[in-house]
Every structure is written in structure tokens, then in C-alpha cells.
Design a protein around this motif. Structure first.
Motif, short mmCIF file in Angstrom:
data_model
loop_
_atom_site.label_atom_id
_atom_site.label_comp_id
_atom_site.label_asym_id
_atom_site.label_seq_id
_atom_site.Cartn_x
_atom_site.Cartn_y
_atom_site.Cartn_z
N THR A 119 35.04 4.51 49.06
CA THR A 119 36.23 3.91 49.67
C THR A 119 37.49 4.68 49.29
O THR A 119 38.36 4.93 50.14
N ALA A 120 37.59 5.07 48.02
CA ALA A 120 38.80 5.76 47.55
C ALA A 120 38.92 7.16 48.12
O ALA A 120 40.04 7.64 48.37
N ILE A 121 37.80 7.83 48.37
CA ILE A 121 37.84 9.23 48.79
C ILE A 121 37.81 9.37 50.31
O ILE A 121 38.58 10.14 50.89
N PHE A 122 36.95 8.61 50.97
CA PHE A 122 36.69 8.85 52.38
C PHE A 122 37.38 7.86 53.32
O PHE A 122 37.51 8.14 54.51
N LYS A 123 37.81 6.70 52.84
CA LYS A 123 38.45 5.71 53.70
C LYS A 123 39.96 5.97 53.76
O LYS A 123 40.61 6.10 52.73
N THR A 124 40.48 6.05 54.98
CA THR A 124 41.91 6.28 55.18
C THR A 124 42.69 4.99 55.00
O THR A 124 42.37 3.99 55.65
N LYS A 172 49.26 -1.22 51.34
CA LYS A 172 48.27 -0.95 52.40
C LYS A 172 47.51 -2.22 52.74
O LYS A 172 47.25 -3.07 51.88
N ALA A 173 47.15 -2.34 54.00
CA ALA A 173 46.40 -3.50 54.47
C ALA A 173 44.90 -3.34 54.25
O ALA A 173 44.18 -4.31 54.02
N SER A 174 44.44 -2.11 54.32
CA SER A 174 43.02 -1.82 54.11
C SER A 174 42.89 -0.32 53.78
O SER A 174 43.79 0.46 54.11
N PRO A 175 41.78 0.07 53.17
CA PRO A 175 40.70 -0.78 52.66
C PRO A 175 41.04 -1.35 51.29
O PRO A 175 41.92 -0.83 50.59
N SER A 176 40.33 -2.40 50.90
CA SER A 176 40.52 -3.03 49.60
C SER A 176 39.49 -2.46 48.62
O SER A 176 38.28 -2.61 48.82
N LEU A 177 39.99 -1.81 47.57
CA LEU A 177 39.07 -1.24 46.58
C LEU A 177 38.30 -2.33 45.85
O LEU A 177 37.11 -2.18 45.55
N THR A 178 38.98 -3.45 45.58
CA THR A 178 38.31 -4.55 44.89
C THR A 178 37.18 -5.14 45.74
O THR A 178 36.07 -5.38 45.26
N LYS A 179 37.48 -5.35 47.02
CA LYS A 179 36.46 -5.91 47.91
C LYS A 179 35.28 -4.96 48.07
O LYS A 179 34.12 -5.39 48.04
N SER A 180 35.57 -3.66 48.23
CA SER A 180 34.48 -2.69 48.38
C SER A 180 33.62 -2.63 47.12
O SER A 180 32.39 -2.53 47.20
N THR A 181 34.26 -2.71 45.95
CA THR A 181 33.51 -2.67 44.69
C THR A 181 32.61 -3.89 44.55
O THR A 181 31.44 -3.78 44.15
N PHE A 211 28.58 -3.96 44.35
CA PHE A 211 27.88 -4.58 43.22
C PHE A 211 26.86 -5.61 43.71
O PHE A 211 25.72 -5.63 43.24
N MET A 212 27.28 -6.47 44.65
CA MET A 212 26.37 -7.49 45.16
C MET A 212 25.20 -6.86 45.92
O MET A 212 24.07 -7.34 45.82
N LEU A 213 25.48 -5.80 46.66
CA LEU A 213 24.40 -5.12 47.39
C LEU A 213 23.38 -4.53 46.41
O LEU A 213 22.16 -4.68 46.60
N GLY A 214 23.87 -3.87 45.36
CA GLY A 214 22.96 -3.32 44.35
C GLY A 214 22.18 -4.40 43.64
O GLY A 214 20.98 -4.23 43.35
N PHE A 215 22.83 -5.52 43.37
CA PHE A 215 22.17 -6.64 42.68
C PHE A 215 21.05 -7.23 43.54
O PHE A 215 19.93 -7.43 43.07
#
Length: 250
Positions: free
Chosen positions: A40-45, A174-183, A187-191
Motif C-alpha cells: 500500500t505504501a509503495i504502489f498505491k497512489t 489523504k482520503a485513501s488508501p488507509s495504511l491502518t486498514k490495509s495492515t 493481518f486478518m487474511l494471513g490469520f
């Protein structure tokens, strides 16, 4: 296996399997969260939103040959009028005028994708929101639309009136993307994926790991246990027992 056979799942066994591999589940969750954060931090505008508010005058207007008599209390009719204005906003001629006045390098189709408009709580006020990677550009487009739209509406809807309630300001956050939401999503996907993999592996495991499994599952008594001589611990215990038996014989 026939279709009549049932598969029993021991929930306690599944819970124990998850607990035994808790370190792997946590590790997978953290890795996925880190990957989601980095992606998200590198590739999301980053995108910014600028919003302008406009008021719809609903006093005895007509659209073409159809006359409308709308009071402030008739919210459903006011909502219909707002929808008419939003349609005019998204027309090619309106958006082309906005492109010409601002000098942005967008086609009207691209600009349409950047704009959203809706009624504010079902009232006669509607918001115009422009999303752009450039906060100054978002402010410029939103305010230009607010200036162009009343003239366009007046040329189409007889007796209409649209006024600017609030101009757009340059967005700071910024309105998006949200680093917290992406993280959190990572995490939930990995879990979930790691837990599902552990459960699948546990269900596919048809090996007998200890004597308690036979007793609890099939109620089969264990008569004898063959030691694992390849294990150092078992091998030492075996030779120690053999030495003790040899001493007794002597």
C-alpha cells in the motif's frame, strides 16, 4: 468412502492443533500484514478529496414542459430535483466546460470517474466531491464545477436556481488508501488462511501419533508399545532397561 459415511471433526483436537502451531499462525499473520502495508505504501497512489456544497431552489420550476411545484417540506420531490441536477453535472457539455476552464489534461470520461455527487441527508443541499492525486487539482475542479453548474442548470431547467453554499478547500489529509486498514486486512487474511491450512493438514493427517488416539477414537485397548530406537531418548531408555535386566540376571 460412501456417501452415507459421516466425517466427525473433533473441535478439541482442532483447537489443540491450532494452539500447537500458534507461532506459525502469528508469524504468517504478521508477514501478511507487513506485505499489505509495504504494498500500500509503495504502489498505491494517495488520493485526496475536495468537496463543494450547493443549494437547490425548489420554488415552482419547470423542466421542459413539465411543471414542478416543490416546497421545502416535500423532501422526496427535492431529492428528485437534486438527482436532475446531478445528471446535468455529469453531462459531456458540462464536464468539457470544466476541462476547458481548468486546463486539466483529462477527457470528460476520465473527469466523470473522479466526480461524485449526492444529496446531503435527503435535503435540497447536495455535495460535489472530486477525487484526485493532487490536492490542489481536487480543490480547483470542485470549485470550477460549482461555478459552471448553475449556468448550465439555468439554461436547461426553466426557473431554476442553484447557489453555492460552501466552496471546496484544499484537502490536507489523504482520503485513501488507509495504511491502518490495509495492515489490518493483511493481518486478518494471513490469520484466516494460516488457520485454514492448519485445519486442513490436521484433517488430512491419518497417522497414529500416540496410544491415546486409539483409546479415545476407537476404544481399542493398547497391549504393547514398540519403542522408537531411532530416537536418542528412546534408545537410551532401551539400553538402560537392558542393562538393568542384565544385572538382575547376574
Amino acid at each position: 468412502m460412501t456417501s452415507n459415511e459421516e466425517v466427525e471433526i473433533d473441535l478439541l483436537q482442532m483447537a489443540q492443533a491450532l494452539w500447537r502451531r500458534a507461532w506459525a499462525i502469528v508469524l504468517a499473520s504478521v508477514v501478511c500484514a507487513g506485505c499489505a502495508l509495504g504494498f500500500t505504501a509503495i504502489f498505491k497512489t494517495p488520493l485526496y478529496e475536495a468537496e463543494a456544497l450547493m443549494y437547490v431552489n425548489s420554488n415552482d420550476i419547470s423542466v421542459g414542459s413539465t411543471k414542478l411545484s416543490i416546497s421545502a417540506a416535500e423532501l422526496s420531490a427535492a431529492q428528485s430535483l437534486v438527482e436532475t441536477y446531478i445528471v446535468i453535472l455529469n453531462t459531456r457539455t458540462t464536464l468539457n466546460d470544466v476541462v476547458e476552464k481548468t486546463g486539466v489534461a483529462y477527457t470528460y470520461e476520465q473527469l466523470r470517474e473522479m466526480i461524485s455527487a449526492e444529496s446531503v441527508n435527503g435535503t435540497e443541499i447536495f455535495s460535489i466531491t472530486v477525487t484526485s492525486p493532487d490536492p490542489k487539482e481536487a480543490e480547483l475542479l470542485a470549485n470550477t464545477i460549482a461555478q459552471v453548474l448553475p449556468e448550465k442548470i439555468a439554461s436547461i431547467v426553466e426557473g431554476s436556481s442553484a447557489r453555492i453554499v460552501d466552496y471546496a478547500v484544499e484537502p490536507v489529509k489523504k482520503a485513501s488508501p488507509s495504511l491502518t486498514k490495509s495492515t489490518l486486512i493483511g493481518f486478518m487474511l494471513g490469520f484466516v488462511v494460516s488457520c485454514g491450512l492448519v485445519v486442513v493438514l490436521e484433517l488430512m493427517d491419518d497417522l497414529i501419533h500416540d496410544s491415546d488416539y486409539l483409546v479415545q477414537t476407537y476404544e481399542i485397548p493398547v497391549l504393547a508399545v514398540i519403542p522408537d530406537l531411532l530416537s536418542n531418548h528412546s534408545s537410551n531408555e532401551y539400553y538402560r532397561s537392558a542393562e538393568q535386566r542384565a544385572k538382575k540376571v547376574r
